[in-house]
Design a protein around this motif. Structure first.
Motif, PDB file in Angstrom:
ATOM      1  N   LEU A 266       0.934   5.566   0.386  1.00 21.24           N
ATOM      2  CA  LEU A 266       0.259   6.772   0.827  1.00 21.24           C
ATOM      3  C   LEU A 266       1.311   7.853   1.070  1.00 21.24           C
ATOM      4  CD1 LEU A 266      -0.903   6.165   4.513  1.00 21.24           C
ATOM      5  CD2 LEU A 266       0.325   4.457   3.226  1.00 21.24           C
ATOM      6  N   SER A 267       0.875   9.089   1.008  1.00 23.60           N
ATOM      7  CA  SER A 267       1.835  10.189   1.095  1.00 23.60           C
ATOM      8  C   SER A 267       2.477  10.279   2.464  1.00 23.60           C
ATOM      9  CB  SER A 267       1.155  11.509   0.736  1.00 23.60           C
ATOM     10  OG  SER A 267       0.022  11.718   1.580  1.00 23.60           O
TER      11      SER A 267
ATOM     12  N   SER B  77      -5.154   4.381   2.002  1.00 23.22           N
ATOM     13  CA  SER B  77      -4.159   4.172   0.951  1.00 23.22           C
ATOM     14  C   SER B  77      -4.501   5.011  -0.285  1.00 23.22           C
ATOM     15  CB  SER B  77      -4.090   2.693   0.567  1.00 23.22           C
ATOM     16  OG  SER B  77      -5.303   2.277  -0.024  1.00 23.22           O
ATOM     17  N   GLU B  78      -3.471   5.409  -1.015  1.00 22.30           N
ATOM     18  CA  GLU B  78      -3.633   6.131  -2.280  1.00 22.30           C
ATOM     19  C   GLU B  78      -3.523   5.182  -3.462  1.00 22.30           C
ATOM     20  OE1 GLU B  78      -0.772   9.265  -2.155  1.00 22.30           O
ATOM     21  OE2 GLU B  78      -1.581  10.103  -0.293  1.00 22.30           O
ATOM     22  N   TRP B  79      -2.828   4.074  -3.255  1.00 17.84           N
ATOM     23  CA  TRP B  79      -2.775   2.987  -4.240  1.00 17.84           C
ATOM     24  C   TRP B  79      -2.404   1.698  -3.526  1.00 17.84           C
ATOM     25  CZ3 TRP B  79       1.908   0.632  -4.234  1.00 17.84           C
ATOM     26  CH2 TRP B  79       3.020   1.367  -3.855  1.00 17.84           C
ATOM     27  N   GLU B  80      -2.693   0.570  -4.140  1.00 26.64           N
ATOM     28  CA  GLU B  80      -2.369  -0.715  -3.529  1.00 26.64           C
ATOM     29  C   GLU B  80      -2.225  -1.787  -4.595  1.00 26.64           C
ATOM     30  OE1 GLU B  80      -6.528  -2.102  -1.709  1.00 26.64           O
ATOM     31  OE2 GLU B  80      -5.960  -0.058  -1.141  1.00 26.64           O
ATOM     32  N   HIS B  81      -1.354  -2.750  -4.292  1.00 33.48           N
ATOM     33  CA  HIS B  81      -1.117  -3.883  -5.202  1.00 33.48           C
ATOM     34  C   HIS B  81      -0.992  -5.159  -4.374  1.00 33.48           C
ATOM     35  CE1 HIS B  81      -0.442  -1.155  -8.552  1.00 33.48           C
ATOM     36  NE2 HIS B  81       0.482  -0.521  -7.853  1.00 33.48           N
TER      37      HIS B  81
ATOM     38  N   VAL C 194       0.843  -1.189   0.000  1.00 30.78           N
ATOM     39  CA  VAL C 194       0.000   0.000   0.000  1.00 30.78           C
ATOM     40  C   VAL C 194       0.880   1.241   0.000  1.00 30.78           C
ATOM     41  CG1 VAL C 194      -1.929  -1.131   1.153  1.00 30.78           C
ATOM     42  CG2 VAL C 194      -0.192  -0.007   2.530  1.00 30.78           C
TER      43      VAL C 194
ATOM     44  N   GLU D 215       8.776  -0.834 -10.781  1.00 31.34           N
ATOM     45  CA  GLU D 215       7.817  -1.003  -9.691  1.00 31.34           C
ATOM     46  C   GLU D 215       7.547  -2.484  -9.423  1.00 31.34           C
ATOM     47  OE1 GLU D 215       6.794   1.177  -7.723  1.00 31.34           O
ATOM     48  OE2 GLU D 215       7.107   3.106  -8.724  1.00 31.34           O
TER      49      GLU D 215
END
Length: 304
Positions: A17-18, A28-32, A15, A285
């Motif tokens: 986040l800034s 979270s701002e993005w997650e994988h 996850v 990434e």
């Protein structure tokens, strides 16, 4: 055929986040989500490099099913032992300026299930390669790597061990084809601080005297050094690039070395491929693709 073994695979939940505020709700701002584990990383990078291989190990529960599904969807072959109880672990990786990790413990593994893995290993033949990567879970005997290498001794199987500390020191007597400590791990094994290239070479050779054939020492941003079984020494600078992801870079280096060696059985060529592949994963990434590796191959410089 190449086989990899991952005793404690995971689902890696990453996850971003800034900023992270301890004790508060964070969004979270993005997650994988990725299948994780050192041997699995090696398998997936080998697949990206068009090298057929089979991933072995243990999976359990709904997380184990998801790990195997994702690996198969990626295009890898698997032959995991299915655990009857427990769930494969979930590792949480938080990227918020700094990177933090919470790693799960993983399920228990019984004697019967361990013997199932050994039965699968019985089919490994002369000319095959086996990658043992990562630590041994607390549920298994500490000498599991040794028992595997003893099983395959004198069969003409090239064994790669990517482990650290006492675990690595115990297995070098079985003459692994390749081991890959980093410079700090190499120093820790002998209770010393390595401050120069000559120090790394000295203790790399010490591991050779103990049985290892090729010693590949990764040095993060400083590149890598190979103490080869033909008595040659190679040191490579990494190509220039922005490091985006440190997870899997070492595993990628191992996969690249294997892919390079299989091409012409040339140790220097294998080393260059290993450095390029490890760097490509660090600059990406996700794990290195073939195209990313090829772009870096000609940018690897050897220190003289």
């Amino acid at each position: 055929m190449i086989f990899t073994v991952t005793f404690n695979p995971s689902l890696d939940y990453v996850v971003g986040l800034s900023s992270f505020r301890e004790g508060e709700v964070n969004r979270s701002e993005w997650e994988h989500i990725y299948p994780g584990g050192k041997g699995i990383n090696v398998s997936m990078v080998l697949k990206n490099l068009d090298i057929r291989n089979i991933a072995l190990g243990f999976v359990g529960g709904f997380t184990g099913k998801e790990i195997e599904r994702r690996i198969k969807d990626f295009g890898c072959y698997t032959d995991f032992v299915k655990l009857k109880s427990g769930n494969s672990r979930i590792n949480v990786k938080i990227k918020a300026g700094k990177e933090s990790e919470i790693n799960g413990q993983g399920p228990g593994i019984g004697k019967k299930e361990l013997s199932q893995l050994f039965k699968k290993l019985e089919f490994i033949e002369t000319g095959d390669m086996l990658v043992l990567a990562g630590s041994i879970p607390a549920a298994l005997p500490e000498d599991t790597y040794e028992n595997i290498m003893r099983l395959l001794e004198n069969r003409g199987v090239k064994i790669v061990v990517d482990a650290t500390g006492e675990l690595l020191l115990r297995v070098v007597k079985y003459q692994p084809f390749l081991i890959k400590p980093n410079n700090h791990e190499l120093g820790d094994m002998f209770g010393v601080t390595l401050t120069s290239r000559d120090d790394i070479i000295t203790y790399g050779k010490r591991l050779q005297e103990m049985g290892a054939k090729n010693v590949l020492v990764s040095m993060a941003g400083e590149g890598a050094l190979l103490v080869a079984e033909d008595e040659s020494i190679h040191e490579m600078k990494p190509p220039e690039g922005v490091v985006k992801n440190s997870v899997g870079a070492g595993d990628s280096m191992v996969a690249g070395f294997i892919a390079g060696y299989l091409k012409n059985q040339d140790l220097r060529e294998a080393f260059v491929m290993g450095v390029a592949t490890g760097s490509a994963s660090a600059f990406s990434e996700t794990l290195a693709t073939r195209e990313e590796v090829l772009k870096l191959l000609n940018k690897i410089e050897e220190n003289k």
